[in-house]
Design a protein around this motif. Structure first.
Motif, short mmCIF file in Angstrom:
data_model
loop_
_atom_site.label_atom_id
_atom_site.label_comp_id
_atom_site.label_asym_id
_atom_site.label_seq_id
_atom_site.Cartn_x
_atom_site.Cartn_y
_atom_site.Cartn_z
N MET A 101 126.20 90.86 -69.31
CA MET A 101 125.58 89.74 -69.97
C MET A 101 125.39 88.61 -68.96
O MET A 101 126.28 88.29 -68.20
CB MET A 101 126.45 89.26 -71.13
N SER A 102 124.25 88.00 -68.95
CA SER A 102 123.95 86.92 -68.02
C SER A 102 124.28 85.58 -68.64
O SER A 102 124.21 85.40 -69.84
CB SER A 102 122.46 86.97 -67.65
N ASP A 103 124.64 84.61 -67.79
CA ASP A 103 124.91 83.27 -68.29
C ASP A 103 123.63 82.45 -68.41
O ASP A 103 123.68 81.29 -68.79
CB ASP A 103 125.92 82.55 -67.39
N GLY A 104 122.51 83.05 -68.08
CA GLY A 104 121.23 82.36 -68.19
C GLY A 104 120.91 81.52 -66.96
O GLY A 104 119.79 81.08 -66.79
N GLY A 148 121.49 82.54 -63.77
CA GLY A 148 121.27 83.37 -62.61
C GLY A 148 122.53 83.69 -61.83
O GLY A 148 122.48 84.39 -60.84
N SER A 149 123.70 83.18 -62.25
CA SER A 149 124.95 83.47 -61.56
C SER A 149 125.40 84.89 -61.87
O SER A 149 125.29 85.36 -62.99
CB SER A 149 126.04 82.50 -62.00
N ASN A 150 125.92 85.55 -60.87
CA ASN A 150 126.48 86.88 -61.06
C ASN A 150 128.00 86.74 -60.95
O ASN A 150 128.56 86.83 -59.87
CB ASN A 150 125.94 87.85 -60.01
N TRP A 151 128.66 86.49 -62.08
CA TRP A 151 130.09 86.24 -62.08
C TRP A 151 130.88 87.44 -61.59
O TRP A 151 131.98 87.29 -61.06
CB TRP A 151 130.55 85.80 -63.47
N ALA A 152 130.37 88.64 -61.73
CA ALA A 152 131.08 89.83 -61.26
C ALA A 152 131.19 89.82 -59.73
O ALA A 152 132.09 90.45 -59.17
CB ALA A 152 130.37 91.10 -61.73
N GLU A 153 130.32 89.10 -59.06
CA GLU A 153 130.31 89.04 -57.60
C GLU A 153 130.82 87.70 -57.06
O GLU A 153 130.88 87.50 -55.86
CB GLU A 153 128.88 89.26 -57.09
N THR A 154 131.18 86.79 -57.95
CA THR A 154 131.59 85.45 -57.54
C THR A 154 133.06 85.42 -57.16
O THR A 154 133.89 85.94 -57.89
CB THR A 154 131.31 84.43 -58.67
N ARG A 155 133.35 84.79 -56.04
CA ARG A 155 134.73 84.64 -55.57
C ARG A 155 135.16 83.19 -55.70
O ARG A 155 134.34 82.28 -55.73
CB ARG A 155 134.83 85.07 -54.12
N SER A 156 136.46 83.00 -55.73
CA SER A 156 137.04 81.67 -55.74
C SER A 156 136.64 80.91 -54.48
O SER A 156 136.64 81.50 -53.40
CB SER A 156 138.56 81.80 -55.83
N PRO A 157 136.32 79.62 -54.59
CA PRO A 157 135.96 78.86 -53.40
C PRO A 157 137.10 78.85 -52.37
O PRO A 157 138.27 78.70 -52.72
CB PRO A 157 135.71 77.45 -53.94
N SER A 158 136.73 78.99 -51.12
CA SER A 158 137.69 79.02 -50.02
C SER A 158 138.11 77.59 -49.65
O SER A 158 137.53 76.60 -50.12
CB SER A 158 137.06 79.68 -48.80
N LEU A 159 139.09 77.51 -48.76
CA LEU A 159 139.49 76.20 -48.23
C LEU A 159 138.29 75.50 -47.58
O LEU A 159 138.07 74.31 -47.80
CB LEU A 159 140.61 76.38 -47.19
#
Length: 149
Positions: A1-4, A6-17
């Motif tokens: 399911m898309s958030d509308g 365009g983000s792909n949450w399955a591929e999103t990582r936590s922001p780095s330092l």
């Protein structure tokens, strides 16, 4: 399911330092020049968590209790770095910031900016109570009516 969006949450990582540091740098650069000039020499650091000494000193019950910290001699005390004294610095703590962000409805950029400004406020000699009063006064100001007739 898309958030509308365009983000792909399955591929999103936590922001780095480095990514949190980039947000802080962008927030700092966006400040008025006069404000930034008063912060000359203040260093901005990003760590995952505060160290044990800091947690004890600040009376924290958990490593997630502290989002940021100012260390140094603020402008109200003298503002100048004495020989042998560590330079004034602001620390932002990535993991507590991300934990807070996950629990609240605001953007990560807004949160990083807010914490950075809060810690810079300590550099200016403002207490937590001073900053809470300033924030409350700002929140009480009604935005201008943007509806055009």
């Amino acid at each position: 399911m898309s958030d509308g969006g365009g983000s792909n949450w399955a591929e999103t990582r936590s922001p780095s330092l480095a990514e949190i540091e980039a947000l802080a740098d962008a927030a700092f650069v966006a400040l008025p020049e006069e404000f930034r000039a008063l912060c000359a020499g203040v260093r901005i650091h990003v760590d995952d968590f505060p160290d044990e000494e800091t947690l004890t000193e600040m009376g924290c019950e958990s490593e997630f209790d502290l989002l940021g910290l100012f260390r140094g001699v603020g402008l109200a005390q003298s503002g100048e770095v004495a020989t042998g004294q560590m330079p004034n610095a602001v620390w932002l703590y990535r993991r507590p910031l991300l934990d807070y962000w996950a629990e609240h409805d605001e953007t990560l950029g807004h949160l990083v900016t807010h914490v950075l400004l809060h810690e810079i406020g300590h550099h200016f000699g403002l207490s937590d109570d001073d900053m809470a009063a300033i924030e409350a006064a700002a929140d009480a100001i009604e935005p201008p009516d943007t509806v055009s007739g």
